[in-house]
Design a protein around this motif. Structure first.
Motif, PDB file in Angstrom:
ATOM      1  N   ILE A  16      43.231  36.492  39.318  1.00 32.66           N
ATOM      2  CA  ILE A  16      44.612  35.755  38.343  1.00 32.66           C
ATOM      3  C   ILE A  16      46.021  36.118  38.119  1.00 32.66           C
ATOM      4  O   ILE A  16      46.900  35.568  38.077  1.00 32.66           O
ATOM      5  N   ALA A  17      45.596  38.533  38.172  1.00 29.08           N
ATOM      6  CA  ALA A  17      46.903  38.434  38.074  1.00 29.08           C
ATOM      7  C   ALA A  17      47.871  38.233  38.822  1.00 29.08           C
ATOM      8  O   ALA A  17      49.111  37.644  38.212  1.00 29.08           O
ATOM      9  N   LEU A  18      47.235  38.003  40.633  1.00 25.33           N
ATOM     10  CA  LEU A  18      48.369  37.500  41.783  1.00 25.33           C
ATOM     11  C   LEU A  18      48.964  36.160  41.379  1.00 25.33           C
ATOM     12  O   LEU A  18      50.222  35.971  41.445  1.00 25.33           O
ATOM     13  N   VAL A  19      48.832  35.395  40.807  1.00 24.60           N
ATOM     14  CA  VAL A  19      48.137  33.991  40.638  1.00 24.60           C
ATOM     15  C   VAL A  19      50.078  34.187  39.376  1.00 24.60           C
ATOM     16  O   VAL A  19      50.702  33.569  39.594  1.00 24.60           O
ATOM     17  N   TRP A  20      49.184  34.637  38.473  1.00 25.38           N
ATOM     18  CA  TRP A  20      50.376  34.605  37.179  1.00 25.38           C
ATOM     19  C   TRP A  20      51.368  35.858  37.829  1.00 25.38           C
ATOM     20  O   TRP A  20      52.872  34.648  37.619  1.00 25.38           O
ATOM     21  N   ALA A  21      51.408  36.137  38.939  1.00 24.69           N
ATOM     22  CA  ALA A  21      52.314  37.012  38.856  1.00 24.69           C
ATOM     23  C   ALA A  21      53.180  36.520  39.780  1.00 24.69           C
ATOM     24  O   ALA A  21      54.438  36.668  40.190  1.00 24.69           O
ATOM     25  N   GLY A  22      53.118  35.599  40.965  1.00 22.44           N
ATOM     26  CA  GLY A  22      53.488  34.577  41.661  1.00 22.44           C
ATOM     27  C   GLY A  22      54.506  35.359  42.932  1.00 22.44           C
ATOM     28  O   GLY A  22      54.898  35.711  43.215  1.00 22.44           O
ATOM     29  N   ALA A  23      52.880  36.377  42.990  1.00 18.70           N
ATOM     30  CA  ALA A  23      53.036  37.672  44.340  1.00 18.70           C
ATOM     31  C   ALA A  23      52.639  36.311  45.328  1.00 18.70           C
ATOM     32  O   ALA A  23      51.430  35.835  45.341  1.00 18.70           O
ATOM     33  N   PRO A  24      53.330  37.067  46.699  1.00 19.87           N
ATOM     34  CA  PRO A  24      52.002  36.274  47.979  1.00 19.87           C
ATOM     35  C   PRO A  24      50.875  36.944  48.314  1.00 19.87           C
ATOM     36  O   PRO A  24      50.519  38.393  47.530  1.00 19.87           O
ATOM     37  N   TYR A  25      49.606  36.008  48.704  1.00 21.85           N
ATOM     38  CA  TYR A  25      48.322  37.297  48.823  1.00 21.85           C
ATOM     39  C   TYR A  25      47.743  36.734  49.648  1.00 21.85           C
ATOM     40  O   TYR A  25      48.045  35.033  50.117  1.00 21.85           O
ATOM     41  N   LYS A  26      47.002  37.170  50.268  1.00 19.20           N
ATOM     42  CA  LYS A  26      46.097  36.267  51.703  1.00 19.20           C
ATOM     43  C   LYS A  26      44.253  36.438  51.147  1.00 19.20           C
ATOM     44  O   LYS A  26      44.300  38.147  49.939  1.00 19.20           O
ATOM     45  N   LEU A  27      43.171  36.163  50.818  1.00 20.64           N
ATOM     46  CA  LEU A  27      42.003  36.233  50.214  1.00 20.64           C
ATOM     47  C   LEU A  27      41.070  36.222  51.975  1.00 20.64           C
ATOM     48  O   LEU A  27      41.328  35.798  52.746  1.00 20.64           O
ATOM     49  N   ALA A  28      40.229  37.717  51.215  1.00 16.35           N
ATOM     50  CA  ALA A  28      39.683  37.756  52.224  1.00 16.35           C
ATOM     51  C   ALA A  28      37.798  37.375  51.066  1.00 16.35           C
ATOM     52  O   ALA A  28      37.791  38.811  50.743  1.00 16.35           O
ATOM     53  N   LEU A  71      49.328  47.932  39.283  1.00 14.32           N
ATOM     54  CA  LEU A  71      49.776  48.056  40.280  1.00 14.32           C
ATOM     55  C   LEU A  71      50.539  46.127  40.589  1.00 14.32           C
ATOM     56  O   LEU A  71      51.792  46.072  41.291  1.00 14.32           O
ATOM     57  N   VAL A  72      49.612  45.213  40.572  1.00 18.79           N
ATOM     58  CA  VAL A  72      50.136  43.560  40.887  1.00 18.79           C
ATOM     59  C   VAL A  72      51.061  43.800  39.208  1.00 18.79           C
ATOM     60  O   VAL A  72      52.293  43.148  40.191  1.00 18.79           O
ATOM     61  N   ALA A  73      50.732  44.893  38.204  1.00 20.34           N
ATOM     62  CA  ALA A  73      51.637  44.066  36.946  1.00 20.34           C
ATOM     63  C   ALA A  73      53.094  44.829  37.728  1.00 20.34           C
ATOM     64  O   ALA A  73      54.310  44.130  37.740  1.00 20.34           O
ATOM     65  N   ASP A  74      53.113  46.095  37.845  1.00 19.63           N
ATOM     66  CA  ASP A  74      54.705  46.858  38.528  1.00 19.63           C
ATOM     67  C   ASP A  74      55.056  46.571  39.596  1.00 19.63           C
ATOM     68  O   ASP A  74      56.410  46.330  39.752  1.00 19.63           O
ATOM     69  N   ARG A  75      54.323  45.531  40.350  1.00 19.02           N
ATOM     70  CA  ARG A  75      55.191  45.361  42.015  1.00 19.02           C
ATOM     71  C   ARG A  75      55.725  43.698  41.264  1.00 19.02           C
ATOM     72  O   ARG A  75      56.467  43.527  41.990  1.00 19.02           O
ATOM     73  N   ASP A  78      59.033  40.714  36.673  1.00 21.59           N
ATOM     74  CA  ASP A  78      59.649  39.808  36.004  1.00 21.59           C
ATOM     75  C   ASP A  78      58.241  39.768  35.562  1.00 21.59           C
ATOM     76  O   ASP A  78      58.661  37.952  34.056  1.00 21.59           O
ATOM     77  N   ALA A  79      57.214  39.129  35.602  1.00 21.24           N
ATOM     78  CA  ALA A  79      56.457  38.373  35.158  1.00 21.24           C
ATOM     79  C   ALA A  79      55.665  38.487  33.832  1.00 21.24           C
ATOM     80  O   ALA A  79      55.558  37.960  33.225  1.00 21.24           O
ATOM     81  N   ARG A  80      56.069  39.814  33.415  1.00 19.18           N
ATOM     82  CA  ARG A  80      55.835  40.570  32.108  1.00 19.18           C
ATOM     83  C   ARG A  80      54.259  40.411  31.719  1.00 19.18           C
ATOM     84  O   ARG A  80      54.125  40.122  30.879  1.00 19.18           O
ATOM     85  N   LEU A  81      53.607  41.282  33.147  1.00 23.68           N
ATOM     86  CA  LEU A  81      51.841  41.109  32.543  1.00 23.68           C
ATOM     87  C   LEU A  81      51.976  43.094  32.653  1.00 23.68           C
ATOM     88  O   LEU A  81      50.913  42.597  32.399  1.00 23.68           O
ATOM     89  N   GLY A  82      52.879  43.456  32.658  1.00 24.29           N
ATOM     90  CA  GLY A  82      52.601  44.829  32.367  1.00 24.29           C
ATOM     91  C   GLY A  82      53.000  45.288  31.013  1.00 24.29           C
ATOM     92  O   GLY A  82      53.723  44.134  30.798  1.00 24.29           O
ATOM     93  N   THR A 158      49.191  39.343  29.165  1.00 27.55           N
ATOM     94  CA  THR A 158      49.376  40.651  30.063  1.00 27.55           C
ATOM     95  C   THR A 158      47.617  40.507  31.565  1.00 27.55           C
ATOM     96  O   THR A 158      47.290  39.882  31.506  1.00 27.55           O
ATOM     97  N   VAL A 159      47.856  41.668  32.292  1.00 26.90           N
ATOM     98  CA  VAL A 159      46.732  41.809  33.164  1.00 26.90           C
ATOM     99  C   VAL A 159      45.427  42.068  32.370  1.00 26.90           C
ATOM    100  O   VAL A 159      44.384  42.163  32.882  1.00 26.90           O
ATOM    101  N   ALA A 160      45.408  42.614  31.662  1.00 27.27           N
ATOM    102  CA  ALA A 160      44.254  42.744  30.479  1.00 27.27           C
ATOM    103  C   ALA A 160      43.424  41.879  30.062  1.00 27.27           C
ATOM    104  O   ALA A 160      42.342  41.309  30.279  1.00 27.27           O
ATOM    105  N   ASP A 161      44.661  40.651  29.870  1.00 20.07           N
ATOM    106  CA  ASP A 161      43.213  39.241  29.798  1.00 20.07           C
ATOM    107  C   ASP A 161      42.543  38.136  30.462  1.00 20.07           C
ATOM    108  O   ASP A 161      42.027  37.803  30.801  1.00 20.07           O
ATOM    109  N   ALA A 162      43.899  39.099  32.179  1.00 24.62           N
ATOM    110  CA  ALA A 162      42.671  38.255  32.983  1.00 24.62           C
ATOM    111  C   ALA A 162      41.502  39.286  33.437  1.00 24.62           C
ATOM    112  O   ALA A 162      40.544  38.540  33.489  1.00 24.62           O
ATOM    113  N   TYR A 163      41.473  40.592  32.821  1.00 22.51           N
ATOM    114  CA  TYR A 163      40.032  40.717  32.611  1.00 22.51           C
ATOM    115  C   TYR A 163      39.266  40.809  31.840  1.00 22.51           C
ATOM    116  O   TYR A 163      37.940  40.203  32.458  1.00 22.51           O
TER     117      TYR A 163
END
Length: 207
Positions: A16-28, A71-75, A78-82, A158-163
């Motif tokens: 969820i945090a990756l989606v909120w951050a708009g970060a590119p990712y792959k899933l396994a 880490l997701v928040a720090d990277r 601009d998403a202001r998740l951290g 923030t990322v805490a809400d995802a958890y």
């Protein structure tokens, strides 16, 4: 980044945090058996999700939800998740994340695998009942923290809400349903309707 996850596990929070951050990712996607299999153990010898492989030549692997979320928040600042640069805000975010990971999540342990918490099979139900009591206490505290609030910390998402969302999805597996905690139930309902949460859930189901 590449996220190793297991459906229904706490790795959903990092997804969820990756989606909120708009970060590119792959899933396994991993099954419970694969989490403990030799291939994944080469990625994370602890045999647990999440594991986040960074997009750099060294292929650095970050594990543990608290670390992957921050880490997701720090990277993606601009998403202001951290917490940003304010040390008090960072302490508050770390504080609630630590509580969710070490107190709330861990309290679920005996409800999922009671045999890990006793050497006497006849005591497994007692271990589960004790865990249910602890969980109700933990959720009572979280219910109080959410009074009059949209988000668990810093008055913004923030990322805490995802958890926290993942922990709320687990509560209905216990004898005391989440509906008994109206502030948390309202929080979960809002996130159920969140586009980012819906996308993460759909991706995990589709995989």
């Amino acid at each position: 980044m590449k996220l190793y996850y297991m459906p229904g596990a706490c790795s959903l929070a990092t997804h969820i945090a990756l989606v909120w951050a708009g970060a590119p990712y792959k899933l396994a996607r991993l099954s419970h058996k694969e989490v403990h299999g030799p291939e994944f153990l080469r990625v994370n010898p602890k045999g647990a999700v999440p594991a986040l492989v960074l997009d750099d030549p060294a292929g650095v692997v970050v594990t543990e939800s608290l670390a992957t979320l921050l880490l997701v928040a720090d990277r993606s600042p601009d998403a202001r998740l951290g917490a940003g640069s304010d040390p008090v805000d960072r302490a508050r975010l770390n504080e609630i994340l630590a509580e969710l990971v070490s107190e709330v999540h861990k309290a679920f342990g005996p409800t999922f695998a009671p045999d890990r918490y006793t050497t006497d099979a006849g005591c497994e139900d007692a271990a589960k009942q004790a865990a249910y009591r602890q969980l109700d206490q933990r959720f009572e505290r979280l219910e109080g923290l959410m009074a009059g609030k949209q988000w668990i910390v810093l008055d913004r998402r923030t990322v805490a809400d995802a958890y926290l969302y993942v922990m709320c999805t687990w509560k209905d597996r216990t004898p005391t349903p989440l509906a008994r905690f109206p502030n948390l139930a309202g929080f979960k309902a809002r996130l159920d309707a969140d586009e980012g949460v819906q996308r993460a859930l759909q991706e995990e189901r589709a995989a």
